[in-house]
Scaffold this motif. Structure first.
Motif, short mmCIF file in Angstrom:
data_model
loop_
_atom_site.label_atom_id
_atom_site.label_comp_id
_atom_site.label_asym_id
_atom_site.label_seq_id
_atom_site.Cartn_x
_atom_site.Cartn_y
_atom_site.Cartn_z
N MET A 144 0.83 -1.21 0.00
CA MET A 144 0.00 0.00 0.00
C MET A 144 0.87 1.26 0.00
SD MET A 144 -2.83 -1.56 -0.10
CE MET A 144 -2.08 -3.11 -0.48
N LYS A 145 1.96 1.21 0.75
CA LYS A 145 2.88 2.35 0.82
C LYS A 145 3.60 2.56 -0.52
CE LYS A 145 3.83 2.65 5.74
NZ LYS A 145 3.36 1.58 6.55
N ALA A 146 3.71 1.50 -1.30
CA ALA A 146 4.43 1.56 -2.57
C ALA A 146 3.56 2.04 -3.73
CB ALA A 146 5.01 0.18 -2.89
N CYS A 147 2.31 2.37 -3.47
CA CYS A 147 1.43 2.87 -4.53
C CYS A 147 2.02 4.15 -5.12
CB CYS A 147 0.04 3.19 -3.98
SG CYS A 147 -1.00 1.77 -3.67
N PRO A 148 1.91 4.30 -6.43
CA PRO A 148 2.38 5.54 -7.04
C PRO A 148 1.44 6.70 -6.69
CG PRO A 148 1.24 4.22 -8.67
CD PRO A 148 1.31 3.39 -7.42
N TYR A 149 1.88 7.89 -7.02
CA TYR A 149 0.98 9.03 -6.86
C TYR A 149 -0.21 8.85 -7.79
CZ TYR A 149 4.47 11.45 -4.09
OH TYR A 149 5.35 11.79 -3.10
N ARG A 150 -1.34 9.32 -7.34
CA ARG A 150 -2.59 9.19 -8.08
C ARG A 150 -2.44 9.70 -9.52
NH1 ARG A 150 -8.18 9.50 -7.22
NH2 ARG A 150 -9.17 10.56 -8.95
N LYS A 151 -1.92 10.90 -9.68
CA LYS A 151 -1.78 11.51 -11.00
C LYS A 151 -0.94 10.62 -11.93
CE LYS A 151 -0.45 15.96 -13.11
NZ LYS A 151 0.27 15.51 -14.26
N ALA A 152 0.16 10.10 -11.42
CA ALA A 152 1.03 9.24 -12.23
C ALA A 152 0.31 7.96 -12.64
CB ALA A 152 2.31 8.92 -11.47
N PHE A 153 -0.44 7.36 -11.73
CA PHE A 153 -1.16 6.12 -12.03
C PHE A 153 -2.21 6.37 -13.11
CE2 PHE A 153 -4.90 3.39 -11.11
CZ PHE A 153 -4.34 2.17 -11.48
N TYR A 154 -3.00 7.41 -12.95
CA TYR A 154 -4.05 7.70 -13.93
C TYR A 154 -3.46 8.00 -15.30
CZ TYR A 154 -8.02 7.28 -10.80
OH TYR A 154 -8.99 6.77 -9.98
N GLU A 155 -2.29 8.62 -15.34
CA GLU A 155 -1.61 8.84 -16.62
C GLU A 155 -1.16 7.51 -17.22
OE1 GLU A 155 1.47 11.67 -15.67
OE2 GLU A 155 0.05 13.35 -15.63
N LYS A 156 -0.63 6.61 -16.38
CA LYS A 156 -0.18 5.30 -16.87
C LYS A 156 -1.32 4.48 -17.46
CE LYS A 156 3.92 4.13 -14.17
NZ LYS A 156 4.48 3.23 -13.17
N ILE A 157 -2.50 4.58 -16.85
CA ILE A 157 -3.63 3.80 -17.38
C ILE A 157 -4.40 4.58 -18.45
CG2 ILE A 157 -3.83 2.35 -15.32
CD1 ILE A 157 -6.34 3.98 -14.54
N GLY A 158 -3.94 5.78 -18.74
CA GLY A 158 -4.54 6.57 -19.81
C GLY A 158 -5.85 7.23 -19.46
N VAL A 159 -6.16 7.33 -18.17
CA VAL A 159 -7.41 7.95 -17.75
C VAL A 159 -7.11 9.41 -17.40
CG1 VAL A 159 -9.32 7.88 -16.10
CG2 VAL A 159 -8.36 5.76 -16.98
N VAL A 160 -7.05 10.22 -18.47
CA VAL A 160 -6.75 11.64 -18.30
C VAL A 160 -7.86 12.52 -18.88
CG1 VAL A 160 -4.25 11.37 -18.13
CG2 VAL A 160 -5.30 11.59 -20.38
N ALA A 161 -8.80 11.92 -19.58
CA ALA A 161 -9.93 12.66 -20.14
C ALA A 161 -11.23 12.09 -19.58
CB ALA A 161 -9.92 12.53 -21.67
N ASP A 162 -12.28 12.88 -19.66
CA ASP A 162 -13.59 12.45 -19.14
C ASP A 162 -14.07 11.17 -19.81
OD1 ASP A 162 -13.64 14.56 -17.38
OD2 ASP A 162 -14.98 15.81 -18.60
N SER A 163 -13.83 11.02 -21.11
CA SER A 163 -14.29 9.82 -21.82
C SER A 163 -13.58 8.57 -21.29
CB SER A 163 -14.05 9.95 -23.33
OG SER A 163 -12.67 10.13 -23.59
N ALA A 164 -12.31 8.71 -20.94
CA ALA A 164 -11.57 7.58 -20.37
C ALA A 164 -12.07 7.25 -18.97
CB ALA A 164 -10.07 7.89 -20.34
N LEU A 165 -12.44 8.27 -18.22
CA LEU A 165 -13.00 8.04 -16.88
C LEU A 165 -14.34 7.30 -16.99
CD1 LEU A 165 -12.65 8.39 -13.83
CD2 LEU A 165 -13.77 10.63 -14.05
N VAL A 166 -15.13 7.65 -17.98
CA VAL A 166 -16.40 6.94 -18.21
C VAL A 166 -16.13 5.47 -18.50
CG1 VAL A 166 -18.35 6.71 -19.82
CG2 VAL A 166 -17.71 8.97 -18.95
N GLN A 167 -15.12 5.21 -19.34
CA GLN A 167 -14.75 3.82 -19.68
C GLN A 167 -14.31 3.07 -18.42
OE1 GLN A 167 -11.19 3.48 -22.05
NE2 GLN A 167 -11.94 1.63 -23.08
N MET A 168 -13.51 3.71 -17.58
CA MET A 168 -13.06 3.09 -16.33
C MET A 168 -14.25 2.78 -15.42
SD MET A 168 -10.34 4.63 -13.59
CE MET A 168 -9.81 3.70 -12.13
N LYS A 169 -15.17 3.73 -15.31
CA LYS A 169 -16.35 3.53 -14.45
C LYS A 169 -17.20 2.37 -14.96
CE LYS A 169 -16.81 8.22 -12.64
NZ LYS A 169 -17.62 9.46 -12.67
#
Length: 196
Positions: A144-169
């Motif tokens: 749990m302590k080794a988790c990356p920063y939120r921003k870096a993780f979301y960039e890695k999974i490509g969830v940076v736009a609203d449409s990608a967030l919809v896909q994730m949801k």
């Protein structure tokens, strides 16, 4: 392109109309296990190894009789009379791991200011912690302590736009529904998991 575009099968595409399709569930879950690679820490290797081991137990049972074990409900029912219920135990532990992952990601989506280490720690406390002994808990605490920063993780999974967030949801909604169905089977049939 997002992480969800790279999946050979999304949970959204798992057929649940006549029980959860075993092969499709396995394919979708193998994709989820790869998500831990994107967390970028070897500390999650334990989680991946555990999930992959449980997937193997389910796959082995499925391959032994693909017709009778074509959906997860049938797999559990056909294995229930046996003394050793290896696939059912694998499914129980895999479902716990999936629930942990789903709750962590749901917290992260619902709390956009919360860092991943907090989301994953809170999810661990709600799901897996009660099933782990004093030797395993520190391993997960380290992960749990080794988790990356939120921003870096979301960039890695490509969830940076609203449409990608919809896909994730959508992916997460489908995963949570499958978890609810499996947990419902366990609750309705406590003999399936007795002694596990």
């Amino acid at each position: 392109m997002t992480y969800f575009d790279t999946l050979s099968r999304s949970y959204v595409d798992v057929d649940i109309s006549e029980g959860i399709d075993t092969q499709q569930f396995i394919e979708a879950t193998e994709g989820l296990v790869k998500l831990f690679d994107l967390l970028g820490s070897s500390a999650f290797a334990v989680v991946q190894s555990d999930m992959n081991g449980n997937i193997k137990k389910i796959r082995d049972r499925f391959l032994s009789n693909p017709i009778a074990n074509g959906n997860l409900q049938g797999l559990m029912a056909t294995e229930a009379p046996e003394k050793k219920r290896v696939a059912t135990e694998g499914l129980l532990w895999l479902t716990r791991g999936l629930d942990f992952t789903a709750q962590a990601l749901r917290r992260s989506i619902n709390n956009p200011e919360e860092e991943l280490n907090v989301s994953f720690t809170k999810a661990y406390e709600q799901t897996l912690r009660k099933h782990h002994n004093m030797l395993i808990r520190p391993v997960f605490a380290l992960a749990m302590k080794a988790c990356p920063y939120r921003k870096a993780f979301y960039e890695k999974i490509g969830v940076v736009a609203d449409s990608a967030l919809v896909q994730m949801k959508q992916w997460l909604d489908a995963l949570e529904n499958i978890i609810r169905i499996i947990q419902g089977v366990f609750q309705a049939n406590p003999a399936y998991i007795k002694g596990m």
